[in-house]
Design an enzyme around this catalytic site. Structure first.
Site: not given
Ligand code: NAD
Length: 482
Positions: A150, A460
């Site tokens: 995002n 963080e």
């Molecule tokens: P996601 O969890 O699908 O993916 C995030 C990252 O994790 C990607 O790089 C993905 O390739 C990787 N990943 C996927 N499976 C994995 C595994 N088994 N082991 C290790 N890494 C793995 O999330 P997304 O769809 O990319 O992002 C959207 C989500 O992120 C939303 O839920 C949003 O709320 C969250 N988000 C949170 C914050 C925060 O600061 N809390 C900030 C931005 C986004």
């Protein structure tokens, strides 16, 4: 077709399999890049490179580390327009937003933590003239950084910069959905003279590449930002191996609006907190609770303004809402709008896909406002992560607080009131890692950032990040003579 490469041991390299994934431009739905479909072997090479580089990097002076990180920051600024355009094309976000927020923040992340490296100090504890304790803070070794799609470069650098500032070497995995600016960052790191192996960037699918970070014994800590589902998977594997974990996950943030608020400021900010970046910011307020005396007025004004927001080409300067990131995500958002109807919600505005002329195959969703949903229904409880909000009236402070806390998530909350006592009382009782009063997304990089409940573990930002990426060791010296 733009070809993205991994960055391992200072070199830009193809994945060992030779296989690439398709990278899409969300504004027109077309494939425009090739993304390495990396394998375990690529991750192993990256981890080995980071391991070999650790000794030299961790023993450099703070000033030397500061200088390289500052150089990276300067180069991000120098490449501002190129990076902003790449981010907009890869992610679908308005170009002006990438220019104003994403790329400047990536430069700030490096600048902030470069200076933090120069300022970071540890404590000493005197024992009344008999002994003294001092704390050493040592880098951890090789650390893993995993980021979502995002805010691609913004969040990628938010992790990498403090990890490097503390003297760790890094294996990083950007989202496979938006890898372009991470690739450009690799080029920048080479130009800045970052020593080989200090930062390694491996592209690919999460379950094939990111997952290795959780289980590999040479990765000492994992800093993850992404969904709660994946955060849970990481914790399941990494926790029994006693790795340090920082998990920044999903949210379903409440926006609590009292009748005594500064109405104009609230209305303007609430449009932003609802629909900025197509609602794809983990901090967006998607549950909007409005005190009853101003509910009807708010509903009328908010819906009118939401309808005026121009949805379309991310590259046009008058676009307010660009494309959502992928086809899968587009379909997910639309399915939640259908679910909201099934759950008894009334769509006050939006609710449909948009097909801008010439970009009919892009993934666009109208800003959508829903009312009449029960607090416990799925639409009000699950993270949609799109331009979709639900509005509900409330009658008392107690009810507002109860509604706000009625969620498994606890990332951020926004409160609008001019009553100081009420603002502090609610801020203290609301279950969230971050509370904004009369503002939203006003960020000071020194503050602790993170969530409670299913939104996260750990913090963080500022010294919290420097503490996360170091291990404290207490040294006790007895200076008595017997
Ligand atoms: P996601 O969890 O699908 O993916 C995030 C990252 O994790 C990607 O790089 C993905 O390739 C990787 N990943 C996927 N499976 C994995 C595994 N088994 N082991 C290790 N890494 C793995 O999330 P997304 O769809 O990319 O992002 C959207 C989500 O992120 C939303 O839920 C949003 O709320 C969250 N988000 C949170 C914050 C925060 O600061 N809390 C900030 C931005 C986004």
């Amino acid at each position: 077709m733009k070809k993205i490469l991994n960055y391992i041991n200072g070199n830009l390299v193809e994945p060992s399999s030779g296989n690439f994934l398709d990278g899409y431009n969300p504004s027109n739905g077309e494939i425009y890049s090739k993304v390495p479909d990396s394998e375990v072997t690529d991750m192993h090479s990256a981890i080995q490179a980071a391991k070999s580089a650790f000794k030299e990097w961790s023993t450099k002076s703070n000033e030397e580390r500061h200088d390289v990180l500052m150089k990276i920051s300067d180069l991000i600024e120098k490449n501002h327009d190129r990076l902003a355009l790449a981010e907009s094309i890869d992610n679908g976000k308005p170009l002006w937003l990438a220019k104003r927020v994403d790329i400047p923040r990536a430069a700030s992340n490096f600048r902030f933590f470069a200076t933090a490296a120069m300022q970071f100090a540890s404590e000493s504890h005197s024992m009344n003239g008999k002994a003294i304790n001092y704390t050493l803070r040592k880098p951890l070794g090789v650390v893993g950084c995993i980021s979502p799609w995002n805010l691609p470069l913004y969040l990628f650098t938010w992790k990498i910069a403090p990890a490097l500032a503390c003297g760790n070497t890094v294996v990083a995995k950007p989202s496979e959905v938006t890898p372009m600016t991470a690739f450009l960052l690799a080029e920048i790191c080479i130009e800045a003279g970052l020593p080989p192996g200090v930062l390694n960037i491996v592209h690919g699918l999460g379950h094939k590449t990111g997952a290795i970070m959780s289980e590999h014994p040479d990765i000492k800590a994992v800093s993850f930002t992404g969904s709660t589902r994946v955060g849970k998977e990481i914790a399941k594997v990494a926790a029994p191996l006693f790795k340090k974990l920082s998990l920044e996950m999903g949210g379903k943030n409440p926006n609590v609006i009292f009748a005594d608020c500064n109405y104009d400021k609230m209305l303007k900010t609430t449009l932003r907190s609802s629909f900025a970046n197509q609602g794809q910011i983990c901090l967006c307020g998607s549950r909007i609770y409005v005190e009853r005396p101003i509910y009807d007025q708010f509903k009328k004004d908010f819906v009118e303004k939401a309808k005026q927001m121009k949805v379309g080409d991310p590259l046009k300067s008058d676009t307010k809402v660009g494309a959502v990131v992928s086809k899968v995500h587009f379909e997910k958002i639309l399915s939640y709008i259908e679910l909201a109807k099934e759950e008894g919600g009334t769509i006050l505005c939006g609710g449909h896909a948009v097909k801008p002329p010439g970009l009919e195959n892009g993934w666009y969703v109208e800003p959508t406002v829903i009312e009449g949903l029960a607090p416990d229904c799925r639409t009000n409880q699950e993270e949609i992560f799109g331009p979709v909000v639900s509005i509900m009236p409330f009658d008392s402070d107690e009810e507002a607080l109860q509604l706000a806390n009625n969620s498994k998530y606890g990332l951020s909350a926004t409160i609008w009131t001019e009553n100081l006592s009420r603002a502090h009382q609610i801020a203290e009782q609301i279950e969230a890692g971050i509370v904004w009063i009369n503002t939203w997304l006003l960020r000071d990089l020194r503050t602790p950032f993170g969530g409670v409940k299913d939104s996260g573990v750990g913090r963080e930002g500022g010294w919290e990040a420097m503490r996360f990426f170091t291990e404290p060791k207490n040294v006790c010296i007895d200076f008595t003579h017997g």
